[in-house]
Structures are given as structure tokens and as C-alpha cells.
Design a protein around this motif. Structure first.
Motif, PDB file in Angstrom:
ATOM      1  N   ASP A 195       0.580  -6.005  -6.619  1.00  0.00           N
ATOM      2  CA  ASP A 195       0.783  -4.758  -5.876  1.00  0.00           C
ATOM      3  C   ASP A 195       1.867  -4.842  -4.814  1.00  0.00           C
ATOM      4  O   ASP A 195       1.855  -4.079  -3.856  1.00  0.00           O
TER       5      ASP A 195
ATOM      6  N   ARG B 278      -4.262   6.912 -12.415  1.00  0.00           N
ATOM      7  CA  ARG B 278      -3.052   6.789 -11.604  1.00  0.00           C
ATOM      8  C   ARG B 278      -3.002   7.964 -10.628  1.00  0.00           C
ATOM      9  O   ARG B 278      -3.153   9.109 -11.022  1.00  0.00           O
TER      10      ARG B 278
ATOM     11  N   THR C  18       0.854  -1.190   0.000  1.00  0.00           N
ATOM     12  CA  THR C  18       0.000   0.000   0.000  1.00  0.00           C
ATOM     13  C   THR C  18       0.890   1.240   0.000  1.00  0.00           C
ATOM     14  O   THR C  18       2.059   1.178   0.388  1.00  0.00           O
ATOM     15  N   VAL C  19       0.304   2.348  -0.401  1.00  0.00           N
ATOM     16  CA  VAL C  19       1.042   3.608  -0.364  1.00  0.00           C
ATOM     17  C   VAL C  19       1.425   3.947   1.073  1.00  0.00           C
ATOM     18  O   VAL C  19       2.567   4.322   1.355  1.00  0.00           O
TER      19      VAL C  19
ATOM     20  N   TRP D  93      -7.701   0.632  -5.542  1.00  0.00           N
ATOM     21  CA  TRP D  93      -6.459   1.320  -5.880  1.00  0.00           C
ATOM     22  C   TRP D  93      -5.325   0.418  -5.425  1.00  0.00           C
ATOM     23  O   TRP D  93      -5.255   0.034  -4.265  1.00  0.00           O
TER      24      TRP D  93
ATOM     25  N   TYR E 255       7.387   0.913 -12.384  1.00  0.00           N
ATOM     26  CA  TYR E 255       6.151   0.351 -11.874  1.00  0.00           C
ATOM     27  C   TYR E 255       6.004  -1.113 -12.252  1.00  0.00           C
ATOM     28  O   TYR E 255       6.783  -1.661 -13.034  1.00  0.00           O
TER      29      TYR E 255
ATOM     30  N   GLU F  63      -0.165   4.817  -7.355  1.00  0.00           N
ATOM     31  CA  GLU F  63      -1.249   3.849  -7.253  1.00  0.00           C
ATOM     32  C   GLU F  63      -1.970   3.802  -8.599  1.00  0.00           C
ATOM     33  O   GLU F  63      -2.096   4.820  -9.265  1.00  0.00           O
ATOM     34  N   ASN F  64      -2.434   2.625  -8.965  1.00  0.00           N
ATOM     35  CA  ASN F  64      -3.237   2.467 -10.177  1.00  0.00           C
ATOM     36  C   ASN F  64      -4.663   2.096  -9.812  1.00  0.00           C
ATOM     37  O   ASN F  64      -4.887   1.323  -8.888  1.00  0.00           O
TER      38      ASN F  64
ATOM     39  N   LEU G 204      -1.100  -0.439  -5.185  1.00  0.00           N
ATOM     40  CA  LEU G 204       0.250   0.126  -5.214  1.00  0.00           C
ATOM     41  C   LEU G 204       0.882  -0.206  -6.559  1.00  0.00           C
ATOM     42  O   LEU G 204       0.894  -1.358  -6.980  1.00  0.00           O
TER      43      LEU G 204
END
Length: 189
Positions: A71, A183, A14-15, A147, A165, A131-132, A149
């Protein structure tokens, strides 16, 4: 991991986890120049193997990254000794240690990517975690959306923007990618 002695990356998905775990080190890249890049390349033809770690050296601070799954971002800092040979033999498979296939031999080398060549020698002005928007239309007509990562974006003082990425467990590089509403960026500086 990956047959790389001493390599112990920290995985995030995760972000928030990426920022809390690696935020200070990522911020420390601001103002630093990208001096060199190493990737594991096949010795037979020199092609970069994008499923293995990539090392970006910013004046002695080495960011080591690789992706897995949809992710998962594996980051580490200054842990890989690129002078130590890679041991890709699987100790659980006796046949694997017999006679290695020379076509699969890997060594650290310049991955020879124009995206990286365009930013070598330039200083980092901004770092962002990406994030996508991922969505899947199910058979029952419902949509699953989240969303995920996606990776990192480095903006350099020469006006170039490098995105590193994940695409199905491979490190993908893009240069100067236009903004997209699919994004999101969490900018660190």
C-alpha cells in the motif's frame, strides 16, 4: 533512489496522507492533456520495467509514480531528469560495479502500453485516489480486513478511464475498469 539522480519521492500509504500531501498537485491536473509517458525500459528488448517510476507529462507538469509493498505510493513532481543515465549498480556490492549485465540496462522510453496510448492527447476531467478492500481468512477462522491505498484513477475527456495501481510492488495499468464494491474512490474533481 533506484539509481535515478535527484529522485526524491514522497511515500504515502493512506488516502488521507495522499490527499494532504499531493491533493493540490493532483487537482492541478484537471483540464491538462497527457502529452507523453516515459518508463524505464530494458534497452535489450524495450520491455517496460513496472517496478520503476513511470513519468506522465501533462503539458510540462510531470507526475512521477511508483508503488512498493502492499500500500505504498511514491509520488513526486518534476524531479526526474530523463536525460541522465540510470545507475543501477549497488555501491554496497563491489561485484555489482564490475561489469554490468547489458540485459539489465535501463533507459527512459515510451513504455509502449495500449492503456496509455488510449489516453495520450486527452485532457483529465477527474482524478481519484483508490483504495482496495483487502481481506485474509486466517487459519483460526477469523478474518483480517482493511482498506489499503491502491493507486490513482484518471478520467479523460475522451471517455476513457485509466487506473494506475499497485499489485505486489508493480505499477499495473488498466483501462475502463468497471466499478467494484471492493474498490473505493476519493474523487478530487
Amino acid at each position: 533512489m533506484f539509481g535515478i539522480a535527484g529522485y526524491r519521492p514522497v511515500v504515502t500509504d493512506t488516502v488521507g496522507a495522499t490527499l494532504s500531501t499531493h491533493g493540490p498537485n493532483l487537482r492541478a491536473l484537471l483540464g491538462r492533456r497527457l502529452d507523453s509517458v516515459l518508463g524505464l525500459c530494458f534497452t535489450v528488448d524495450g520491455q517496460w520495467c513496472s517496478t520503476y517510476p513511470l513519468i506522465l507529462d501533462f503539458g510540462g507538469t510531470r507526475l512521477e509514480l511508483v508503488f512498493d509493498g502492499f500500500d505504498q505510493l511514491y509520488l513526486s513532481w518534476n524531479t526526474i531528469d530523463s536525460g541522465v543515465p540510470i545507475d543501477t549498480a549497488d555501491p554496497a556490492d563491489p561485484a555489482d560495479s564490475a561489469d554490468p549485465d547489458p540485459d539489465l540496462a535501463l533507459a527512459w522510453a515510451d513504455p509502449g502500453r495500449p492503456e496509455l496510448d488510449a489516453v495520450l492527447g486527452a485532457a483529465v476531467q477527474q482524478v481519484a485516489v483508490l483504495e482496495n478492500d483487502f481481506h485474509l481468512d486466517r487459519v483460526d477462522g477469523q478474518r483480517a480486513q482493511a482498506w489499503l491505498l491502491a493507486g490513482l484513477e484518471l478520467v479523460f475527456d475522451n471517455g476513457r478511464k485509466l487506473q494506475l495501481y499497485n499489485v505486489f510492488s508493480e505499477t499495473t495499468l488498466e483501462l475502463d475498469t468497471p466499478e467494484s464494491e471492493r474498490r473505493r474512490r476519493e474523487i478530487l474533481g
